[in-house]
Design a protein around this motif. Structure first.
Motif, mmCIF file in Angstrom:
data_model
loop_
_atom_site.group_PDB
_atom_site.id
_atom_site.type_symbol
_atom_site.label_atom_id
_atom_site.label_comp_id
_atom_site.label_asym_id
_atom_site.label_seq_id
_atom_site.Cartn_x
_atom_site.Cartn_y
_atom_site.Cartn_z
ATOM 1 N N ARG A 45 48.111 37.259 38.690
ATOM 2 C CA ARG A 45 46.860 36.886 39.450
ATOM 3 C C ARG A 45 46.292 35.540 38.966
ATOM 4 O O ARG A 45 47.132 35.134 38.030
ATOM 5 N N GLY A 46 45.454 35.347 39.625
ATOM 6 C CA GLY A 46 44.793 33.842 39.324
ATOM 7 C C GLY A 46 43.516 34.039 38.358
ATOM 8 O O GLY A 46 43.141 35.391 38.282
ATOM 9 N N THR A 47 43.018 33.367 37.897
ATOM 10 C CA THR A 47 41.705 33.369 37.198
ATOM 11 C C THR A 47 40.527 34.019 38.113
ATOM 12 O O THR A 47 39.556 34.659 37.468
ATOM 13 N N ALA A 48 40.520 33.795 39.301
ATOM 14 C CA ALA A 48 39.522 34.124 40.267
ATOM 15 C C ALA A 48 39.714 35.635 40.439
ATOM 16 O O ALA A 48 38.638 36.132 40.822
ATOM 17 N N ASP A 49 40.832 36.185 40.422
ATOM 18 C CA ASP A 49 40.946 37.582 41.031
ATOM 19 C C ASP A 49 41.604 38.484 40.059
ATOM 20 O O ASP A 49 41.966 39.659 40.210
ATOM 21 N N VAL A 50 41.646 38.235 38.793
ATOM 22 C CA VAL A 50 42.385 39.122 37.822
ATOM 23 C C VAL A 50 41.318 40.118 37.549
ATOM 24 O O VAL A 50 40.200 40.000 37.650
ATOM 25 N N PRO A 51 41.749 41.514 37.571
ATOM 26 C CA PRO A 51 40.817 42.526 37.221
ATOM 27 C C PRO A 51 40.136 42.305 35.841
ATOM 28 O O PRO A 51 40.416 41.771 34.902
ATOM 29 N N ARG A 52 38.743 42.861 36.091
ATOM 30 C CA ARG A 52 37.961 42.613 34.695
ATOM 31 C C ARG A 52 38.549 43.597 33.732
ATOM 32 O O ARG A 52 38.828 44.698 33.855
ATOM 33 N N THR A 53 38.628 43.205 32.453
ATOM 34 C CA THR A 53 39.386 43.471 31.420
ATOM 35 C C THR A 53 38.689 43.215 30.118
ATOM 36 O O THR A 53 38.201 42.229 29.943
ATOM 37 N N ASP A 54 38.671 44.297 29.188
ATOM 38 C CA ASP A 54 37.983 43.884 27.805
ATOM 39 C C ASP A 54 38.609 42.595 27.371
ATOM 40 O O ASP A 54 37.946 41.793 26.533
ATOM 41 N N VAL A 55 40.057 42.779 27.100
ATOM 42 C CA VAL A 55 40.662 41.784 26.356
ATOM 43 C C VAL A 55 41.697 40.935 27.086
ATOM 44 O O VAL A 55 42.271 41.163 28.081
ATOM 45 N N ARG A 157 55.880 35.915 33.212
ATOM 46 C CA ARG A 157 56.632 37.245 33.669
ATOM 47 C C ARG A 157 56.925 37.898 32.446
ATOM 48 O O ARG A 157 57.116 39.211 32.386
ATOM 49 N N ARG A 158 57.761 37.156 31.583
ATOM 50 C CA ARG A 158 58.345 37.679 30.291
ATOM 51 C C ARG A 158 57.096 38.358 29.566
ATOM 52 O O ARG A 158 57.345 39.496 28.710
ATOM 53 N N SER A 170 49.174 45.555 31.693
ATOM 54 C CA SER A 170 48.791 44.102 31.485
ATOM 55 C C SER A 170 48.804 43.507 32.992
ATOM 56 O O SER A 170 49.613 43.872 33.939
ATOM 57 N N TYR A 171 48.077 42.565 33.023
ATOM 58 C CA TYR A 171 48.002 41.495 34.129
ATOM 59 C C TYR A 171 48.213 40.219 33.560
ATOM 60 O O TYR A 171 47.766 39.727 32.610
ATOM 61 N N GLY A 172 49.032 39.195 34.289
ATOM 62 C CA GLY A 172 49.197 38.021 33.925
ATOM 63 C C GLY A 172 48.642 36.936 34.556
ATOM 64 O O GLY A 172 48.658 37.051 35.898
ATOM 65 N N VAL A 173 48.161 36.123 33.994
ATOM 66 C CA VAL A 173 47.680 34.544 34.575
ATOM 67 C C VAL A 173 48.392 33.759 34.108
ATOM 68 O O VAL A 173 48.372 33.272 33.009
#
Length: 225
Positions: A45-55, A157-158, A170-173
């Motif tokens: 994802r990008g910083t604008a659309d990454v899911p809201r996450t605690d950490v 990706r790794r 996990s989601y990656g930016v």
């Protein structure tokens, strides 16, 4: 001493087997990289659309004169943007502190706090010696079950694949980076690092240092409630 040059097979069948062997070797070498791309296809994802996450987890990327390298600074800047936007509540900085004169996590913490992230919302992992170690420790030591991971595009990706293997949703930016010598080196290195990542995901080795559980993330989250 005379050095003999390798000789090509003298027959057509021999040359065909040689070519087939080389092609098979190339395919096997690229399989881990292919696994990384396929397994993380829907996790970037990008910083604008990454899911809201605690950490958010920021991986170390070297220091220059005790300060974050440009590559590491870009990662930390992305973490600042996510925190300011309310998409993450806590930033876990993970890096190398194997020597007294080299402390990635403290340099990362200082960089974040200078840019407005409260120190109470930054948690340091001083034994993130490589990506697998950082992922395992985030799960087992800091109790992270879900996270946004921040790194350069050639590494993200790794990071996502290994944290997923360690049990973290996990989601990656992947932050932008100038295509300089370091970028090309990092991209090339990832082709070889993919093989180790595949082995880590399959065999799940213990980190170089595990240690006792820490309540840093839990306390940081509680401090804002």
């Amino acid at each position: 001493m005379e050095i003999r040059r390798p000789r090509l097979p003298g027959t057509r069948a021999g040359r065909r087997r040689l070519v087939q062997g080389v092609m098979a070797g190339c395919v096997l070498a690229l399989l881990p990289a292919t696994w990384l791309y396929v397994s993380t296809a829907d996790r970037l994802r990008g910083t604008a659309d990454v899911p809201r996450t605690d950490v958010a987890v920021v991986f170390g990327a070297g220091l220059w004169g005790g300060e974050p390298s440009p590559y590491l600074a870009h990662r930390l800047d992305a973490a600042v943007r996510l925190y300011r936007a309310g998409r993450v509540k806590v930033v876990l900085v993970t890096g190398d502190n194997s020597r007294k004169d080299y402390d990635e996590p403290d340099a990362m913490r200082a960089y974040l706090t200078r840019r407005g992230v409260p120190g109470s919302r930054v948690v340091s992992d001083y034994a993130g010696f490589d990506t697998w170690d950082s992922c395992v420790r985030a799960k087992k030591i800091f109790g992270v079950d879900r996270a946004v991971l921040i790194s350069q595009g050639f590494h993200i990706r790794r990071a996502v694949a290994l944290c997923e293997a360690a049990g973290i949703d996990s989601y990656g930016v992947g932050v932008d980076a100038k295509h300089d010598v370091t970028w090309y080196y990092g991209g090339t290195r990832e082709i070889f690092a993919a093989g180790k990542a595949a082995l880590d995901a399959v065999f799940e080795p213990d980190p170089r240092f595990l240690g006792p559980k820490e309540q840093g993330v839990e306390r940081a989250l509680a401090s804002g409630r």
